[in-house]
Write a protein that holds these residues in place. Structure first.
Motif, mmCIF file in Angstrom:
data_model
loop_
_atom_site.group_PDB
_atom_site.id
_atom_site.type_symbol
_atom_site.label_atom_id
_atom_site.label_comp_id
_atom_site.label_asym_id
_atom_site.label_seq_id
_atom_site.Cartn_x
_atom_site.Cartn_y
_atom_site.Cartn_z
ATOM 1 N N ALA A 296 55.958 30.541 71.189
ATOM 2 C CA ALA A 296 56.438 29.510 70.267
ATOM 3 C C ALA A 296 57.660 28.811 70.842
ATOM 4 C CB ALA A 296 56.802 30.142 68.924
ATOM 5 N N ASP A 297 57.787 27.516 70.560
ATOM 6 C CA ASP A 297 58.980 26.777 70.969
ATOM 7 C C ASP A 297 60.179 27.159 70.114
ATOM 8 O OD1 ASP A 297 57.740 25.310 73.027
ATOM 9 O OD2 ASP A 297 56.956 23.874 71.575
ATOM 10 N N MET A 298 59.908 27.486 68.842
ATOM 11 C CA MET A 298 61.004 27.845 67.959
ATOM 12 C C MET A 298 60.477 28.750 66.846
ATOM 13 S SD MET A 298 63.786 25.413 66.012
ATOM 14 C CE MET A 298 62.704 24.710 64.794
ATOM 15 N N VAL A 299 61.259 29.772 66.500
ATOM 16 C CA VAL A 299 60.954 30.616 65.351
ATOM 17 C C VAL A 299 62.194 30.670 64.472
ATOM 18 C CG1 VAL A 299 59.225 32.033 66.510
ATOM 19 C CG2 VAL A 299 61.599 32.733 66.574
ATOM 20 N N VAL A 300 61.972 30.756 63.179
ATOM 21 C CA VAL A 300 63.086 30.826 62.241
ATOM 22 C C VAL A 300 62.834 31.979 61.288
ATOM 23 C CG1 VAL A 300 63.564 28.352 62.368
ATOM 24 C CG2 VAL A 300 62.031 29.216 60.599
ATOM 25 N N GLY A 301 63.886 32.493 60.711
ATOM 26 C CA GLY A 301 63.735 33.579 59.758
ATOM 27 C C GLY A 301 64.961 33.708 58.892
ATOM 28 N N SER A 302 64.834 34.564 57.915
ATOM 29 C CA SER A 302 65.899 34.767 56.944
ATOM 30 C C SER A 302 66.677 36.031 57.268
ATOM 31 C CB SER A 302 65.284 34.886 55.549
ATOM 32 O OG SER A 302 66.256 35.303 54.629
ATOM 33 N N LEU A 303 67.980 35.972 57.148
ATOM 34 C CA LEU A 303 68.814 37.151 57.374
ATOM 35 C C LEU A 303 68.826 38.093 56.172
ATOM 36 C CD1 LEU A 303 71.897 35.848 59.382
ATOM 37 C CD2 LEU A 303 70.066 37.338 60.169
ATOM 38 N N GLY B 222 68.873 41.274 58.658
ATOM 39 C CA GLY B 222 70.175 41.401 58.004
ATOM 40 C C GLY B 222 70.511 42.812 57.588
ATOM 41 N N GLY B 223 69.586 43.744 57.788
ATOM 42 C CA GLY B 223 69.848 45.142 57.495
ATOM 43 C C GLY B 223 70.213 45.438 56.057
ATOM 44 N N GLY B 224 69.857 44.550 55.144
ATOM 45 C CA GLY B 224 70.168 44.760 53.738
ATOM 46 C C GLY B 224 71.594 44.428 53.351
ATOM 47 N N LEU B 225 72.383 43.913 54.303
ATOM 48 C CA LEU B 225 73.779 43.587 54.001
ATOM 49 C C LEU B 225 74.060 42.089 53.979
ATOM 50 C CD1 LEU B 225 75.702 46.307 56.040
ATOM 51 C CD2 LEU B 225 75.501 46.116 53.569
ATOM 52 N N ALA B 226 73.309 41.308 54.736
ATOM 53 C CA ALA B 226 73.556 39.866 54.772
ATOM 54 C C ALA B 226 73.105 39.248 53.446
ATOM 55 C CB ALA B 226 72.799 39.226 55.934
ATOM 56 N N PRO B 227 74.022 38.650 52.667
ATOM 57 C CA PRO B 227 73.650 38.119 51.359
ATOM 58 C C PRO B 227 72.990 36.739 51.412
ATOM 59 C CG PRO B 227 76.000 37.873 51.691
ATOM 60 C CD PRO B 227 75.468 38.610 52.887
ATOM 61 N N ILE B 228 73.154 36.023 52.520
ATOM 62 C CA ILE B 228 72.548 34.706 52.713
ATOM 63 C C ILE B 228 72.326 34.524 54.206
ATOM 64 C CG2 ILE B 228 73.699 33.636 50.714
ATOM 65 C CD1 ILE B 228 75.567 32.253 52.787
ATOM 66 N N PHE C 268 77.224 40.019 57.990
ATOM 67 C CA PHE C 268 76.209 39.622 58.974
ATOM 68 C C PHE C 268 76.179 40.600 60.140
ATOM 69 C CE2 PHE C 268 76.410 34.818 57.875
ATOM 70 C CZ PHE C 268 75.497 35.008 56.852
ATOM 71 N N TYR C 269 77.340 40.874 60.709
ATOM 72 C CA TYR C 269 77.393 41.740 61.884
ATOM 73 C C TYR C 269 77.018 43.182 61.552
ATOM 74 C CZ TYR C 269 79.593 37.772 64.183
ATOM 75 O OH TYR C 269 79.846 36.525 64.707
ATOM 76 N N GLN C 270 77.473 43.675 60.404
ATOM 77 C CA GLN C 270 77.075 45.029 60.012
ATOM 78 C C GLN C 270 75.573 45.104 59.758
ATOM 79 O OE1 GLN C 270 79.978 45.703 56.759
ATOM 80 N NE2 GLN C 270 80.454 47.612 57.823
ATOM 81 N N GLY C 271 75.026 44.069 59.138
ATOM 82 C CA GLY C 271 73.584 44.029 58.887
ATOM 83 C C GLY C 271 72.787 44.030 60.175
ATOM 84 N N LEU C 272 73.204 43.203 61.137
ATOM 85 C CA LEU C 272 72.517 43.177 62.428
ATOM 86 C C LEU C 272 72.618 44.525 63.128
ATOM 87 C CD1 LEU C 272 73.604 39.645 63.683
ATOM 88 C CD2 LEU C 272 71.281 40.349 63.110
ATOM 89 N N PHE C 273 73.767 45.166 63.024
ATOM 90 C CA PHE C 273 73.978 46.468 63.646
ATOM 91 C C PHE C 273 73.070 47.533 63.014
ATOM 92 C CE2 PHE C 273 76.242 50.580 63.565
ATOM 93 C CZ PHE C 273 76.308 50.834 64.932
ATOM 94 N N LEU C 274 72.927 47.501 61.683
ATOM 95 C CA LEU C 274 72.138 48.511 60.984
ATOM 96 C C LEU C 274 70.647 48.199 60.929
ATOM 97 C CD1 LEU C 274 74.521 49.283 57.987
ATOM 98 C CD2 LEU C 274 74.001 50.757 59.938
ATOM 99 N N ALA C 275 70.260 46.976 61.250
ATOM 100 C CA ALA C 275 68.866 46.553 61.098
ATOM 101 C C ALA C 275 67.857 47.481 61.765
ATOM 102 C CB ALA C 275 68.685 45.114 61.587
ATOM 103 N N PRO C 276 68.065 47.937 63.001
ATOM 104 C CA PRO C 276 67.059 48.825 63.594
ATOM 105 C C PRO C 276 66.840 50.111 62.786
ATOM 106 C CG PRO C 276 68.506 47.975 65.296
ATOM 107 C CD PRO C 276 69.114 47.583 63.977
#
Length: 201
Positions: free
Chosen positions: A2-9, A14-20, A57-65
Protein backbone atom coordinates in the motif's frame (compact mmCIF):
# COMPACT_ATOMS: atom_id res chain seq x y z
CA UNK A 1 2.26 -2.86 -1.07
CA UNK A 2 0.00 0.00 0.00
CA UNK A 3 1.09 3.58 -0.64
CA UNK A 4 -0.49 4.68 2.61
CA UNK A 5 -2.22 3.08 5.60
CA UNK A 6 -4.03 4.88 8.38
CA UNK A 7 -5.36 3.75 11.72
CA UNK A 8 -6.69 4.83 15.05
CA UNK A 9 -4.58 5.09 18.19
CA UNK A 10 -7.58 4.19 20.35
CA UNK A 11 -7.40 0.72 18.79
CA UNK A 12 -4.49 -1.71 19.23
CA UNK A 13 -1.46 0.60 18.77
CA UNK A 14 -2.55 2.91 21.58
CA UNK A 15 -2.33 0.12 24.12
CA UNK A 16 -5.60 1.18 25.72
CA UNK A 17 -4.11 4.46 26.96
CA UNK A 18 -4.32 6.83 23.98
CA UNK A 19 -7.67 8.65 24.38
CA UNK A 20 -7.67 10.10 20.83
CA UNK A 21 -5.46 10.26 17.76
CA UNK A 22 -4.41 8.31 14.73
CA UNK A 23 -1.39 7.30 12.71
CA UNK A 24 -0.35 7.33 9.07
CA UNK A 25 2.37 5.20 7.49
CA UNK A 26 3.46 4.97 3.87
CA UNK A 27 5.50 6.62 1.17
CA UNK A 28 7.16 9.92 1.92
CA UNK A 29 5.01 11.71 -0.67
CA UNK A 30 1.75 10.33 0.73
CA UNK A 31 2.70 11.21 4.30
CA UNK A 32 3.68 14.73 3.26
CA UNK A 33 0.42 15.25 1.35
CA UNK A 34 -1.63 13.92 4.28
CA UNK A 35 0.18 16.23 6.71
CA UNK A 36 -0.49 19.20 4.44
CA UNK A 37 -4.15 18.27 4.30
CA UNK A 38 -4.31 18.00 8.10
CA UNK A 39 -2.63 21.34 8.77
CA UNK A 40 -1.54 23.50 5.85
CA UNK A 41 0.97 23.38 2.95
CA UNK A 42 4.44 24.22 4.15
CA UNK A 43 3.70 23.42 7.79
CA UNK A 44 2.72 19.76 7.48
CA UNK A 45 4.03 17.57 10.30
CA UNK A 46 5.77 20.44 12.06
CA UNK A 47 2.54 21.39 13.85
CA UNK A 48 -0.48 19.55 15.19
CA UNK A 49 -2.67 19.04 18.21
CA UNK A 50 -1.13 17.14 21.10
CA UNK A 51 -3.64 18.35 23.71
CA UNK A 52 -1.15 17.71 26.50
CA UNK A 53 -1.54 13.93 26.28
CA UNK A 54 1.74 12.83 24.72
CA UNK A 55 2.57 10.75 27.80
CA UNK A 56 -0.54 8.60 27.19
CA UNK A 57 0.44 8.18 23.53
CA UNK A 58 3.96 7.05 24.36
CA UNK A 59 2.88 4.79 27.21
CA UNK A 60 0.22 3.26 24.97
CA UNK A 61 2.72 2.59 22.20
CA UNK A 62 5.11 1.08 24.74
CA UNK A 63 2.43 -1.23 26.20
CA UNK A 64 0.74 -2.11 22.89
CA UNK A 65 2.68 -5.35 22.24
CA UNK A 66 1.78 -6.70 25.69
CA UNK A 67 -1.84 -5.54 25.46
CA UNK A 68 -2.36 -6.94 21.95
CA UNK A 69 -0.64 -10.20 23.00
CA UNK A 70 -3.10 -10.54 25.89
CA UNK A 71 -6.05 -9.85 23.59
CA UNK A 72 -4.83 -12.49 21.13
CA UNK A 73 -4.46 -15.00 23.94
CA UNK A 74 -8.02 -14.17 25.02
CA UNK A 75 -9.31 -14.70 21.49
CA UNK A 76 -7.59 -18.09 21.30
CA UNK A 77 -9.08 -19.00 24.69
CA UNK A 78 -12.56 -17.98 23.47
CA UNK A 79 -12.17 -20.01 20.28
CA UNK A 80 -11.16 -23.13 22.19
CA UNK A 81 -13.89 -22.81 24.84
CA UNK A 82 -16.74 -22.29 22.39
CA UNK A 83 -15.39 -24.77 19.83
CA UNK A 84 -15.36 -27.47 22.51
CA UNK A 85 -19.01 -26.64 23.24
CA UNK A 86 -19.86 -27.40 19.61
CA UNK A 87 -20.15 -23.89 18.18
CA UNK A 88 -18.52 -22.78 14.94
CA UNK A 89 -15.73 -20.27 15.64
CA UNK A 90 -13.75 -18.14 13.18
CA UNK A 91 -10.82 -18.43 13.29
CA UNK A 92 -10.77 -21.80 14.98
CA UNK A 93 -8.67 -22.57 18.03
CA UNK A 94 -5.65 -23.75 15.99
CA UNK A 95 -5.58 -21.28 13.06
CA UNK A 96 -2.93 -18.64 12.49
CA UNK A 97 -4.18 -15.24 13.67
CA UNK A 98 -3.79 -11.80 12.18
CA UNK A 99 -6.37 -9.85 14.20
CA UNK A 100 -7.81 -9.78 17.71
CA UNK A 101 -11.42 -10.42 16.63
CA UNK A 102 -12.96 -13.80 17.46
CA UNK A 103 -16.31 -14.80 15.93
CA UNK A 104 -18.59 -17.31 17.62
CA UNK A 105 -21.57 -18.54 15.61
CA UNK A 106 -24.48 -19.54 17.85
CA UNK A 107 -27.23 -20.18 15.31
CA UNK A 108 -29.85 -18.61 17.60
CA UNK A 109 -30.35 -14.97 18.72
CA UNK A 110 -30.47 -15.72 22.45
CA UNK A 111 -26.85 -16.90 22.30
CA UNK A 112 -25.61 -13.61 20.89
CA UNK A 113 -27.56 -11.63 23.49
CA UNK A 114 -26.44 -13.74 26.45
CA UNK A 115 -22.81 -13.63 25.31
CA UNK A 116 -22.90 -9.82 25.13
CA UNK A 117 -24.58 -9.61 28.52
CA UNK A 118 -21.72 -11.63 30.01
CA UNK A 119 -19.05 -9.45 28.38
CA UNK A 120 -20.77 -6.30 29.67
CA UNK A 121 -20.96 -7.79 33.17
CA UNK A 122 -17.15 -8.18 33.09
CA UNK A 123 -16.57 -4.57 32.01
CA UNK A 124 -14.53 -2.17 34.17
CA UNK A 125 -17.03 0.61 33.36
CA UNK A 126 -20.84 0.23 33.30
CA UNK A 127 -20.79 -3.45 34.29
CA UNK A 128 -24.26 -2.97 35.80
CA UNK A 129 -25.74 -2.15 32.36
CA UNK A 130 -27.60 -4.84 30.39
CA UNK A 131 -27.08 -4.40 26.64
CA UNK A 132 -30.07 -4.85 24.36
CA UNK A 133 -30.39 -5.20 20.58
CA UNK A 134 -31.59 -2.09 18.81
CA UNK A 135 -32.01 -0.60 15.33
CA UNK A 136 -28.61 1.05 14.93
CA UNK A 137 -28.33 3.36 11.89
CA UNK A 138 -26.47 1.80 8.97
CA UNK A 139 -27.38 -1.82 9.77
CA UNK A 140 -30.09 -3.93 8.15
CA UNK A 141 -31.01 -5.65 11.43
CA UNK A 142 -30.97 -4.96 15.14
CA UNK A 143 -27.47 -4.98 16.65
CA UNK A 144 -26.30 -5.62 20.20
CA UNK A 145 -23.08 -4.14 21.55
CA UNK A 146 -21.29 -4.72 24.84
CA UNK A 147 -18.44 -2.44 25.86
CA UNK A 148 -17.67 -0.89 29.19
CA UNK A 149 -14.38 0.69 28.22
CA UNK A 150 -12.20 3.41 29.71
CA UNK A 151 -11.86 4.94 26.22
CA UNK A 152 -15.13 4.94 24.29
CA UNK A 153 -14.68 3.10 20.98
CA UNK A 154 -11.39 1.51 22.03
CA UNK A 155 -11.80 -1.97 20.54
CA UNK A 156 -8.61 -3.20 22.19
CA UNK A 157 -10.62 -3.07 25.41
CA UNK A 158 -13.05 -5.89 26.21
CA UNK A 159 -16.04 -5.74 23.88
CA UNK A 160 -18.47 -7.83 21.84
CA UNK A 161 -21.15 -7.12 19.30
CA UNK A 162 -23.27 -8.83 16.70
CA UNK A 163 -26.25 -8.41 14.40
CA UNK A 164 -29.43 -10.18 15.40
CA UNK A 165 -29.80 -12.15 12.18
CA UNK A 166 -28.63 -15.53 10.86
CA UNK A 167 -26.14 -17.08 11.41
CA UNK A 168 -26.36 -15.28 14.79
CA UNK A 169 -22.64 -14.67 15.21
CA UNK A 170 -21.05 -12.54 17.90
CA UNK A 171 -17.69 -10.79 17.49
CA UNK A 172 -15.50 -10.70 20.59
CA UNK A 173 -12.29 -8.71 20.98
CA UNK A 174 -9.93 -7.14 23.39
CA UNK A 175 -9.13 -7.16 27.03
CA UNK A 176 -6.32 -4.87 28.18
CA UNK A 177 -4.89 -7.90 29.95
CA UNK A 178 -5.13 -11.62 29.27
CA UNK A 179 -6.76 -12.07 32.68
CA UNK A 180 -9.53 -9.61 31.83
CA UNK A 181 -10.16 -11.27 28.46
CA UNK A 182 -10.43 -14.63 30.26
CA UNK A 183 -12.84 -13.16 32.81
CA UNK A 184 -15.02 -11.81 30.00
CA UNK A 185 -15.22 -15.18 28.27
CA UNK A 186 -16.00 -16.97 31.53
CA UNK A 187 -18.73 -14.42 32.31
CA UNK A 188 -20.21 -14.91 28.83
CA UNK A 189 -20.24 -18.67 29.38
CA UNK A 190 -21.80 -18.20 32.82
CA UNK A 191 -24.62 -16.13 31.32
CA UNK A 192 -25.29 -18.77 28.65
CA UNK A 193 -25.44 -21.48 31.33
CA UNK A 194 -27.76 -19.37 33.53
CA UNK A 195 -30.13 -18.97 30.59
CA UNK A 196 -29.96 -22.73 29.88
CA UNK A 197 -28.56 -22.10 26.40
CA UNK A 198 -25.51 -24.37 26.77
CA UNK A 199 -24.72 -27.45 28.77
CA UNK A 200 -21.23 -28.21 29.96
CA UNK A 201 -19.96 -31.66 28.94
Amino acid sequence: GADMVVGSLIKNPGGGLAPIGGYIAGTEKCIENASYRLTSPGLGREVGATLGIMQSFYQGLFLAPTVVGGALKGAIFAANVYEKLGFKVVPNGQESRHDIIQAVEFGFPEGVIAFCEGIQAAAPVDSYVTPEPWAMPGYDSDVIMAAGAFIQGSSIELSADGPIKPPYAVYFQGGLTWQHAKLGILKSLQRLIEKDLVKLP
